[in-house]
Design a protein around this motif. Structure first.
Motif, short mmCIF file in Angstrom:
data_model
loop_
_atom_site.label_atom_id
_atom_site.label_comp_id
_atom_site.label_asym_id
_atom_site.label_seq_id
_atom_site.Cartn_x
_atom_site.Cartn_y
_atom_site.Cartn_z
N PHE A 1 23.31 -39.11 24.21
CA PHE A 1 24.54 -39.24 23.43
C PHE A 1 24.26 -39.99 22.13
O PHE A 1 24.84 -39.71 21.08
N ARG B 1 21.72 -34.63 18.34
CA ARG B 1 23.19 -34.55 18.31
C ARG B 1 23.70 -33.13 18.05
O ARG B 1 24.60 -32.65 18.73
N TRP C 1 24.03 -30.35 20.94
CA TRP C 1 25.14 -30.22 21.89
C TRP C 1 26.50 -30.32 21.21
O TRP C 1 27.51 -29.92 21.79
N GLU C 2 26.56 -30.88 20.00
CA GLU C 2 27.84 -31.07 19.31
C GLU C 2 28.35 -29.74 18.78
O GLU C 2 27.63 -29.06 18.06
N LEU D 1 32.84 -32.83 9.98
CA LEU D 1 33.46 -32.09 11.08
C LEU D 1 33.73 -30.64 10.66
O LEU D 1 33.94 -30.36 9.48
N ALA E 1 44.34 -27.80 8.50
CA ALA E 1 44.08 -29.13 7.94
C ALA E 1 42.83 -29.10 7.05
O ALA E 1 42.04 -28.16 7.10
N ASN F 1 30.14 -45.64 19.19
CA ASN F 1 30.18 -45.06 17.85
C ASN F 1 31.40 -45.65 17.16
O ASN F 1 32.54 -45.40 17.61
N MET G 1 37.00 -43.91 13.85
CA MET G 1 36.94 -43.82 15.31
C MET G 1 36.30 -45.04 15.96
O MET G 1 35.55 -45.79 15.33
N VAL H 1 34.54 -45.06 19.62
CA VAL H 1 34.20 -44.22 20.77
C VAL H 1 33.18 -44.95 21.64
O VAL H 1 32.25 -45.57 21.11
N TYR I 1 34.24 -42.36 29.33
CA TYR I 1 34.21 -42.08 27.89
C TYR I 1 35.57 -42.40 27.32
O TYR I 1 36.59 -42.01 27.89
N VAL J 1 48.84 -29.14 16.51
CA VAL J 1 47.49 -28.56 16.40
C VAL J 1 46.45 -29.58 16.88
O VAL J 1 45.56 -29.27 17.66
N LEU J 2 46.63 -30.81 16.41
CA LEU J 2 45.69 -31.88 16.79
C LEU J 2 45.65 -32.07 18.31
O LEU J 2 44.58 -32.14 18.92
N GLU K 1 39.12 -29.52 23.34
CA GLU K 1 37.77 -29.94 22.96
C GLU K 1 37.17 -31.07 23.79
O GLU K 1 35.96 -31.08 24.03
N PHE L 1 33.67 -30.77 25.54
CA PHE L 1 32.57 -31.66 25.15
C PHE L 1 31.92 -32.30 26.37
O PHE L 1 30.69 -32.31 26.52
#
Ligand code: 6CM
Length: 255
Positions: A94, A100, A103-104, A127, A133, A162, A181, A183, A210, A224-225, A232, A236
């Motif tokens: 991770f 990164r 898998w991202e 992103l 957006a 993160n 963020m 995380v 997580y 939408v978010l 997601e 993930f």
């Protein structure tokens, strides 16, 4: 059989490889401690008021709906238990920026822009755009640490955080909306030793916790978010843990 946690046999990892004189030293220690405290409090009280948004076998994803100035900042947390991999392995992959993008799937790019120490670096991440957006970017430090395991009662854990920060190399531009963020991925390895004492990947499990607090940084339609999050985050966690299983299957176990 009683499950017991594995104690690391290798050389003890320093509490933090970052020098105490580094300007980020205090912030990193504070953020890491608050994540560990949050996790411990959670297990003790069990009094959670979270809404489950996805469940698939051992994987459970929860959120709390919160809006700040009309912006969705829903805190998200997930728990998962995966057989065949250790907490050290999960956290390593991770954290490791060189894999990164393997898998991202939510990022277009991810580049390390500064190493603060051997366990901490700052990266710039762009992103993938989510219609309607604007495209987002994120600059954050990533820190990996081994915690505890000093006595049999003391859980042996690995953590990656993160956490958003500023960086002179990548100032906020009008090209992207900057998301922020906090995380954390916290893992504990559970081992059920076989009668012959020969531990294989079948005898190990990793308990993953997580958490993600993400601020989208600028206007984004709430519906939408929330739909993106619901789809997601479980994706993930499944994809990433499968990635770790595949990457480690033929390797020695990294306790
Ligand atoms: O934690 C994850 N990945 C790490 C990078 O390896 C890092 C996260 C980076 C990006 C987090 C993005 C969250 C999604 C934000 C969406 C904002 C879009 C706004 C437009 C919507 C209309 O910690 C895994 C992250 C998995 C994310 C689903």
């Amino acid at each position: 059989r009683r499950a017991m946690s594995i104690r690391a046999k290798s050389t003890p990892v320093p509490k933090i490889a970052l020098s105490p004189t580094h300007p980020k030293y205090e912030e990193i220690n504070k953020v890491v401690s608050s994540h560990l405290l949050r996790l411990d409090e959670r297990t003790e009280t069990g009094a959670d008021t979270w809404q489950c948004i996805a469940e698939d076998g051992e994987l459970k994803v929860y959120k709390r709906e919160i809006e700040e100035n009309g912006m969705v900042v829903d805190p998200l947390k997930a728990v998962h238990t995966v057989t065949g991999i250790t907490g050290h392995e999960v956290c390593h992959y991770f954290w490791d920026v060189s894999v990164r993008m393997d898998w991202e799937v939510t990022l277009d790019s991810s580049d390390a822009i500064e190493w603060l120490s051997e366990d901490t670096f700052v990266s710039h991440n762009v992103l993938k755009r989510v219609w309607p957006a604007s495209t987002r970017d994120a600059v954050f430090w990533s820190h990996i640490r081994h915690v505890g395991g000093e006595s049999d009662e003391d859980p042996n854990r690995w953590i990656v955080v993160n956490y958003s920060c500023d960086h002179p190399k990548i100032p906020v531009s009008n090209k992207f909306v900057r998301i922020t963020m906090n995380v954390a991925m916290i893992c504990q390895t559970i081992i059920e030793p076989p009668a012959d004492g020969n531990i294989t990947r079948d005898n190990i499990r990793c308990k993953i916790s997580y958490t993600a607090d993400v601020n989208p940084g600028g206007w984004a339609p709430a519906s939408v978010l929330r739909a993106v999050y619901k789809r997601e985050y479980p994706r993930f966690l499944k994809r990433f843990t499968q990635y770790v299983m595949d990457a480690t299957a033929d390797k020695d176990i990294l306790f």
